[in-house]
Motif scaffolding. Structure first.
Motif, PDB file in Angstrom:
ATOM      1  N   SER A  29       0.858  -1.179   0.000  1.00 24.86           N
ATOM      2  CA  SER A  29       0.000   0.000   0.000  1.00 24.86           C
ATOM      3  C   SER A  29       0.895   1.230   0.000  1.00 24.86           C
ATOM      4  O   SER A  29       2.047   1.184   0.444  1.00 24.86           O
ATOM      5  CB  SER A  29      -0.930   0.007   1.221  1.00 24.86           C
ATOM      6  OG  SER A  29      -0.185   0.049   2.411  1.00 24.86           O
ATOM      7  N   THR A  32      -0.531   6.505  -2.993  1.00 28.10           N
ATOM      8  CA  THR A  32      -1.044   6.568  -4.359  1.00 28.10           C
ATOM      9  C   THR A  32      -1.914   5.380  -4.732  1.00 28.10           C
ATOM     10  O   THR A  32      -2.937   5.536  -5.393  1.00 28.10           O
ATOM     11  CB  THR A  32       0.130   6.667  -5.353  1.00 28.10           C
ATOM     12  OG1 THR A  32       0.920   7.790  -5.003  1.00 28.10           O
ATOM     13  CG2 THR A  32      -0.346   6.826  -6.778  1.00 28.10           C
ATOM     14  N   VAL A  33      -1.505   4.172  -4.318  1.00 31.12           N
ATOM     15  CA  VAL A  33      -2.184   2.961  -4.784  1.00 31.12           C
ATOM     16  C   VAL A  33      -1.890   1.794  -3.842  1.00 31.12           C
ATOM     17  O   VAL A  33      -0.875   1.797  -3.141  1.00 31.12           O
ATOM     18  CB  VAL A  33      -1.731   2.613  -6.231  1.00 31.12           C
ATOM     19  CG1 VAL A  33      -0.264   2.259  -6.271  1.00 31.12           C
ATOM     20  CG2 VAL A  33      -2.580   1.515  -6.845  1.00 31.12           C
ATOM     21  N   SER A  34      -2.770   0.814  -3.867  1.00 36.14           N
ATOM     22  CA  SER A  34      -2.551  -0.459  -3.178  1.00 36.14           C
ATOM     23  C   SER A  34      -2.735  -1.559  -4.200  1.00 36.14           C
ATOM     24  O   SER A  34      -3.534  -1.431  -5.122  1.00 36.14           O
ATOM     25  CB  SER A  34      -3.554  -0.655  -2.041  1.00 36.14           C
ATOM     26  OG  SER A  34      -3.355   0.313  -1.050  1.00 36.14           O
ATOM     27  N   PHE A  77      -3.350   9.281 -11.358  1.00 36.43           N
ATOM     28  CA  PHE A  77      -3.698   8.199 -10.445  1.00 36.43           C
ATOM     29  C   PHE A  77      -3.278   6.861 -11.022  1.00 36.43           C
ATOM     30  O   PHE A  77      -2.957   6.735 -12.205  1.00 36.43           O
ATOM     31  CB  PHE A  77      -5.204   8.209 -10.142  1.00 36.43           C
ATOM     32  CG  PHE A  77      -6.068   8.002 -11.355  1.00 36.43           C
ATOM     33  CD1 PHE A  77      -6.415   6.722 -11.777  1.00 36.43           C
ATOM     34  CD2 PHE A  77      -6.560   9.081 -12.074  1.00 36.43           C
ATOM     35  CE1 PHE A  77      -7.218   6.524 -12.892  1.00 36.43           C
ATOM     36  CE2 PHE A  77      -7.365   8.897 -13.190  1.00 36.43           C
ATOM     37  CZ  PHE A  77      -7.697   7.607 -13.594  1.00 36.43           C
ATOM     38  N   ILE A  78      -3.274   5.861 -10.147  1.00 40.63           N
ATOM     39  CA  ILE A  78      -2.995   4.478 -10.520  1.00 40.63           C
ATOM     40  C   ILE A  78      -4.090   3.625  -9.897  1.00 40.63           C
ATOM     41  O   ILE A  78      -4.448   3.820  -8.730  1.00 40.63           O
ATOM     42  CB  ILE A  78      -1.635   4.003  -9.972  1.00 40.63           C
ATOM     43  CG1 ILE A  78      -0.527   4.951 -10.382  1.00 40.63           C
ATOM     44  CG2 ILE A  78      -1.327   2.591 -10.429  1.00 40.63           C
ATOM     45  CD1 ILE A  78       0.782   4.671  -9.670  1.00 40.63           C
ATOM     46  N   VAL A  79      -4.593   2.661 -10.672  1.00 41.27           N
ATOM     47  CA  VAL A  79      -5.633   1.764 -10.187  1.00 41.27           C
ATOM     48  C   VAL A  79      -5.190   0.332 -10.451  1.00 41.27           C
ATOM     49  O   VAL A  79      -4.801  -0.006 -11.580  1.00 41.27           O
ATOM     50  CB  VAL A  79      -6.976   2.027 -10.911  1.00 41.27           C
ATOM     51  CG1 VAL A  79      -8.037   1.041 -10.461  1.00 41.27           C
ATOM     52  CG2 VAL A  79      -7.433   3.451 -10.691  1.00 41.27           C
ATOM     53  N   PHE A  87      -1.764  -2.631 -13.571  1.00 40.96           N
ATOM     54  CA  PHE A  87      -2.319  -1.375 -13.107  1.00 40.96           C
ATOM     55  C   PHE A  87      -2.647  -0.474 -14.293  1.00 40.96           C
ATOM     56  O   PHE A  87      -1.960  -0.504 -15.309  1.00 40.96           O
ATOM     57  CB  PHE A  87      -1.312  -0.637 -12.207  1.00 40.96           C
ATOM     58  CG  PHE A  87      -0.989  -1.389 -10.956  1.00 40.96           C
ATOM     59  CD1 PHE A  87      -1.628  -1.083  -9.768  1.00 40.96           C
ATOM     60  CD2 PHE A  87      -0.058  -2.408 -10.970  1.00 40.96           C
ATOM     61  CE1 PHE A  87      -1.345  -1.789  -8.613  1.00 40.96           C
ATOM     62  CE2 PHE A  87       0.240  -3.118  -9.822  1.00 40.96           C
ATOM     63  CZ  PHE A  87      -0.408  -2.818  -8.632  1.00 40.96           C
TER      64      PHE A  87
END
Length: 149
Positions: A29, A32-34, A77-79, A87
């Protein structure tokens, strides 16, 4: 990027990179992202990293779906995707550098929140980019490299 290692599978070591350093699947985590990625530690005992927060560099095995997109507000963002270690990234080109080898290669740095991805022109063929361009792409096989390496 600063990450916290939430879980690490020390039984699933896989050599990674030109020097074939040991890497391990982790859940991590960050601000920004997990998600899940392969982690390349500096130390010999990967289990020591469980629960630790450390600074890492990001690397990818493959990038697909690269596109320039309309200007947007925000830091990007990053998903995490359903595909393991994959990602979606939306970010902004922070630098464009021409390198001599291989001839004609271009390297860009794309910032997405606290994360920075370095991509070569192989990742964005036939796309001319400049600083400030907004882009999106998919990262496959994300790896996190302990900055102490």
């Amino acid at each position: 990027m600063d990450i916290t290692i939430e879980s690490i599978d020390t039984s699933a070591m896989k050599p990674l990179g030109l020097t074939q350093l040991p890497s391990y699947p982790v859940r991590f985590s960050s601000a920004t992202v997990s998600g899940a990625a392969r982690f390349v530690p500096f130390g010999d005992d990967a289990s020591e990293y469980l629960g630790r927060t450390l600074c890492v560099e990001l690397a990818t095995e493959r990038v697909t779906g690269f596109e320039r997109i309309a200007p947007r507000n925000g830091a990007g963002f990053i998903v995490a995707l359903d595909e393991q270690f994959a990602f979606k990234v939306v970010g902004q080109v922070g630098s464009v550098r021409f390198v001599t080898e291989p001839r004609g290669n271009v390297v860009i740095a794309v910032a997405a929140g606290a994360a920075t991805f370095l991509l070569s022109s192989e990742d964005f063929p036939d796309t001319s980019l400049q600083e400030g361009d907004n882009v999106t792409f998919l990262v496959h096989e994300l790896s996190l490299w302990d900055e102490e390496i």
